[in-house]
Design an enzyme around this catalytic site. Structure first.
Site, PDB file in Angstrom:
ATOM      1  N   ALA A 148      -5.930   5.349   5.550  1.00  4.50           N
ATOM      2  CA  ALA A 148      -6.770   6.343   6.202  1.00  4.50           C
ATOM      3  C   ALA A 148      -7.978   6.696   5.328  1.00  4.50           C
ATOM      4  CB  ALA A 148      -5.965   7.592   6.557  1.00  4.50           C
ATOM      5  N   ARG A 192      -7.686  -1.688   8.831  1.00  6.13           N
ATOM      6  CA  ARG A 192      -8.946  -0.970   8.556  1.00  6.13           C
ATOM      7  C   ARG A 192      -9.561  -0.309   9.795  1.00  6.13           C
ATOM      8  NH1 ARG A 192     -13.052  -3.758   4.247  1.00  6.13           N
ATOM      9  NH2 ARG A 192     -13.632  -1.834   3.194  1.00  6.13           N
ATOM     10  N   GLN A 217       0.826  -1.202   0.000  1.00  6.70           N
ATOM     11  CA  GLN A 217       0.000   0.000   0.000  1.00  6.70           C
ATOM     12  C   GLN A 217       0.861   1.252   0.000  1.00  6.70           C
ATOM     13  OE1 GLN A 217      -2.528  -2.116   3.363  1.00  6.70           O
ATOM     14  NE2 GLN A 217      -3.344  -0.074   3.039  1.00  6.70           N
ATOM     15  N   GLU A 231       0.811  -1.699   4.759  1.00 12.64           N
ATOM     16  CA  GLU A 231       1.230  -0.299   4.890  1.00 12.64           C
ATOM     17  C   GLU A 231       2.685  -0.217   5.298  1.00 12.64           C
ATOM     18  OE1 GLU A 231      -2.347   1.737   6.888  1.00 12.64           O
ATOM     19  OE2 GLU A 231      -0.729   3.196   7.053  1.00 12.64           O
ATOM     20  N   GLU A 254     -12.798   2.832   5.370  1.00 10.71           N
ATOM     21  CA  GLU A 254     -12.798   2.320   6.743  1.00 10.71           C
ATOM     22  C   GLU A 254     -14.089   2.545   7.535  1.00 10.71           C
ATOM     23  OE1 GLU A 254      -9.155   4.636   7.187  1.00 10.71           O
ATOM     24  OE2 GLU A 254      -8.384   2.961   8.366  1.00 10.71           O
ATOM     25  N   THR A 311      -3.759  11.521  10.649  1.00 15.43           N
ATOM     26  CA  THR A 311      -3.514  12.403  11.792  1.00 15.43           C
ATOM     27  C   THR A 311      -2.090  12.968  11.749  1.00 15.43           C
ATOM     28  OG1 THR A 311      -3.005  10.488  13.163  1.00 15.43           O
ATOM     29  CG2 THR A 311      -5.259  11.335  13.248  1.00 15.43           C
ATOM     30  N   ARG A 314      -5.270   7.004  17.323  1.00 16.25           N
ATOM     31  CA  ARG A 314      -6.577   7.023  16.663  1.00 16.25           C
ATOM     32  C   ARG A 314      -7.651   6.337  17.513  1.00 16.25           C
ATOM     33  NH1 ARG A 314      -9.164   8.237  11.496  1.00 16.25           N
ATOM     34  NH2 ARG A 314      -7.301   9.098  10.508  1.00 16.25           N
ATOM     35  N   PHE A 338      -5.815  -4.070   3.414  1.00 18.28           N
ATOM     36  CA  PHE A 338      -6.545  -3.835   4.676  1.00 18.28           C
ATOM     37  C   PHE A 338      -5.674  -3.239   5.769  1.00 18.28           C
ATOM     38  CE2 PHE A 338      -8.655  -7.528   2.587  1.00 18.28           C
ATOM     39  CZ  PHE A 338      -9.825  -6.873   2.220  1.00 18.28           C
TER      40      PHE A 338
END
Ligand code: MTE
Ligand code: MOS
Length: 776
Positions: A525, A356, A211, A246, A727, A456, A324, A242
């Site tokens: 995100a 996710r 990703q 990342e 998400e 964020t 988060r 998912f």
């Protein structure tokens, strides 16, 4: 300037219209090309990871001679073979070596790689390592880690507003609770894979299922000790990510690249499913302690919660993930006085990562559990308590991070769902059913979601694109986002088709590559289409502006007299085909290529102060689920789910519905059947589909009504006023957990909110029933 013109009112694939995923047919016919389908050059080698079989230990010696001597083996890679930095920490904390040198931190940790002529040979050889170790005590979960005095993997976050002590002091009711929430394996269909092809000098090209191609590029460069311009990372598509791709691809990209450069041959690495599950991070499990004060109507006065997370052995993305969780610990509700703290605990387990919702779901589920507890304490319908606590007008519109909620549409959304799902009527029927039936019990719950959109980490909210219009009028589209099944490429192509007013079939979607668009953010995100859609629009507009200027000058009209019609362009009173315009522009030496850029406006975040506007806007949704539970066995099924979800003005309603349906099912799986289980020795025992149960098609709700809120328009200037969708609907699965809770509560006449940790597997449901029946 006459030309044949297709006169249609509208282009094919216009924005806001249904358009099937550009690869849909290729997906179902097996013709979509994934990393493992790329033709292997002659001489390709295969790597496999050798892993630890202890949980926490000091390494005394690692003897790889039997590995080296095994048939087909070309060589091994250890920390000593790394020319650059032995570090793949995605946040620059330098706490994640590719291969450890002195300490094993979890069971299944990669210690070395073996490179062989075939994958089978590499896999067999990887088992032959001999090790001398000194075992150390371990802590596997956040509570054990706190007890053992383990460190935080990153600084905890505190969010605070109001006067918590005063809020508690003045309240009529108060309750405390603890919720254990399990993690989740990503279970993408395509596992991790990297395929590196060496080039001249320092060059290497890595095809990787990721990703985040830019991070893989920078990480490979860092580990090889070469500049980023020597490394190219490509990804055409992933078979699901998912969040699991990342940062977790870094290891595989680096191992493939290290081996490719060391032996100057192409090298591929693809772990099997068991190794993919044991060696790569998952969703964080949380232990959440809450303390809440409220009045007789169920309105919350004060909240104090602590979120302890199983982060694993390194920080990875645990800082932003646990942040988060706090950002979503309010979900849809106003807390007049609030203090929230995170405890990102180091544990001797695999390093947990993005999944996710990125910690958000764990925050939301805690908010929903508190609401349920309040409702049972006061003998009210939980929906009534939810509504009493929704964010409202001035005075009730500030989040715990001091962002004002200005776009709240939950009252309308929840009201419409309550009616369309006949919540009130069915709840009455279910209460009567439960009185009449002794063993089968039913439950219903309607839960809302509010989800903040933006990274964020403010600097991630940027994107780039590259568009070429070739002289035959065909268009080449590239952007920094990655395709993992969510339909990002389709949506961005629609945006570009709309800008040029040409059929989407004219636009070639191309692989994501660090060579075309640099310094991209992870596709994560949920902001893929928000960011890349805007960046692509920027590039298209630049080219359009040049075309308009050219046409006006060339044909002697004013720029306002040049208009893009479906597959045609009007210049003054004449209409010509798009191809003809492009041909003429090319002959006049107009630059037909542009790089686009976008950064989200108006957002800022001061982590130390716990204040700012981290989110550009919120996406909303609500779901209503009905379940039936066999209270003798704990088995259950979802009878019906109704969903109303907000995607603003949808870029592509059919793709958005697919995202909502898939996310709901995945969220439901997280909270019901997907259980990660480590034994006392620290081994993950649920490491394959045989022991880890994701929802099957047969687990989907018997009746499944999914609607998008047609009337919703994003008040912010997002791409075509759409909202992110990836998400937020994941958290719609919470309605299933709360419906199960109601069915369980019925066995004790709803006097008490059941203690139901997640995942609420049939075993946990049965235990909760028996506890309430007084059998345990
Ligand atoms: N949908 C599919 N089919 N496959 C995926 O891997 N990932 C989800 C979501 N939907 C995913 C998916 C996650 S975790 C995110 S953050 C978003 O898609 C990312 O894509 P977007 O930003 O383009 O929505
Ligand atoms: Mo999604 S967890 O932000 O990749």
């Amino acid at each position: 300037m006459k030309d044949q013109i297709t006169s249609r009112d509208e282009i094919e694939g216009a924005v806001h219209h249904d358009l099937r995923h550009d690869s849909a047919i290729k997906h179902v016919t097996g013709r979509a090309e994934y990393c493992d389908d790329i033709a292997e050059p002659v001489g390709t080698l295969h790597a496999y990871l050798g892993v630890s079989n202890v949980t926490h230990a000091a390494i005394r010696s690692l003897d790889l001679s039997a590995v080296r001597d095994a048939p087909g083996v070309i060589g091994v890679l250890t920390a000593a073979d790394i020319p650059g930095a032995n570090d793949i920490s995605p946040t620059g904390r330098n706490d994640e070596p590719v291969f450890p040198t002195d300490r094993i931190e979890f069971h299944g940790q990669p210690l070395f790689a073996v490179v062989a002529e075939t994958r089978d040979a590499a896999r067999r050889a990887a088992e032959l390592a001999q090790m001398e170790i000194e075992a150390l005590p371990h802590a596997l979960d956040p509570v054990a880690a706190i007890d053992a005095g383990y460190p935080h993997v990153t600084d905890p976050l505190k969010l605070e507003r109001g006067d918590v002590a005063a809020g508690f002091a003045g309240a009529a009711h108060r309750l405390q609770g603890r919720l254990n929430v399990g993690g989740q394996d990503h279970m993408y269909l395509e596992g991790h894979i990297s395929f590196a092809i060496p080039g001249e000098d320092d060059d290497v090209v890595v095809h990787c299922s990721t990703q985040h191609p830019s991070e893989a590029q920078h990480m490979v460069a860092h580990v090889l000790g070469v500049p980023s311009n020597a490394v190219t990372v490509n990804v055409r598509r992933m078979g699901g990510g998912f969040g699991g791709k990342e940062s977790q691809m870094n290891l595989f990209a680096c191992v493939a690249a290290l081996a490719a450069k060391k032996w100057n041959r192409p090298v591929k690495i693809r772990p099997d499913r068991d190794q993919d599950m044991t060696a790569t991070g998952k969703r964080h499990d949380f232990v959440i302690d809450y303390d809440v004060a409220f009045d007789d109507s169920g309105r919350i006065q004060a909240v104090e919660s602590q979120f302890a997370a199983r982060c694993g052995w390194s920080s990875d993305l645990s800082g932003p993930v646990t942040d988060r969780a706090l950002f979503h610990a309010d979900n849809a509700y106003f807390y007049p006085h609030v203090r929230l703290t995170s405890r990102p605990m180091k544990t001797n387990t695999v390093s947990n990562t993005a999944f996710r919702g990125f910690g958000g779901p764990q925050g939301v589920v805690a908010a929903e559990r508190m609401i349920e507890e309040i409702a049972y304490r006061l003998g009210k319908d939980p929906l009534e308590v939810r509504k009493a606590n929704f964010y409202g007008d001035e005075g009730r519109d500030l989040t715990p991070y001091h962002q004002q909620v200005t776009d709240n549409i939950l009252e309308r959304l929840v009201g419409e769902l309550e009616t369309s799902a006949d919540y009130q009527g069915r709840r009455k029927d279910i209460l009567a059913f439960n009185t009449a039936n002794r063993f089968i019990k039913r439950g219903i719950a309607l839960t809302p979601v509010k989800f903040g959109i933006s990274f964020t980490a403010t600097h991630y909210n940027q994107a780039g694109s590259l568009i070429h219009v070739y002289s035959d009028g065909s268009i080449h589209l590239n952007h920094g986002g990655t395709e993992m099944g969510q339909g990002l490429n389709t949506k961005v192509a629609q945006v570009v088709a709309d800008a040029f007013q040409v059929d989407v079939s004219r636009i070639k979607i191309t692989k994501t590559t660090t060579e075309k668009v640099p310094n991209t953010s992870a596709t994560a995100a949920s902001s893929g289409s928000d960011l890349n859609g805007m960046a692509a629009l920027d590039a298209a507009q630049q080219i359009k502006a040049r075309l308009v200027g050219f046409a006006a000058e060339h044909w002697g009209v004013s720029e306002t007299e040049v208009a893009f019609l479906p597959n045609a362009v009007r210049v003054g009173t004449e209409v010509m085909g798009f191809d003809a315009l492009i041909k003429a522009a090319y002959m006049a030496r107009v630059h037909l290529s542009a790089a686009g850029f976008y950064k989200t406006p108006d957002i800022h975040w001061d982590r130390a102060a716990g204040k700012g506007r981290p989110f550009y806007y919120y996406a909303y949704g609500a779901s209503c689920s009905e379940v039936s539970v066999d209270t003798l066995s704990g088995e259950y099924k979802v009878e019906r789910t109704d969903i109303l979800h907000d995607v603003g003005r949808s870029l592509n309603p059919v793709l958005d519905r697919g995202q909502v349906e898939g996310a709901f099912i995945q969220g439901m799986g997280w909270l019901t059947t997907e259980e990660l289980w480590w034994d006392d020795a620290g081994r993950l025992r649920t490491h394959a589909p045989s022991t880890y149960k994701i929802p099957l098609a047969s687990d989907a709700p018997r009746i499944f009504n999914v609607d998008l809120a047609q009337w919703s328009v994003n008040p912010e200037r997002t791409i075509k006023r759409s909202k992110a969708v990836g998400e937020p609907p994941f958290m719609l699965g919470i309605s299933v957990l709360e419906a199960l809770s109601m069915a369980v509560a019925s066995v004790a006449d709803y006097r008490e909110c059941p203690r139901l940790d997640a995942p609420a597997t049939p075993e946990r449901v049965l235990m909760a029933v028996e506890r309430l029946r007084g059998a345990v």
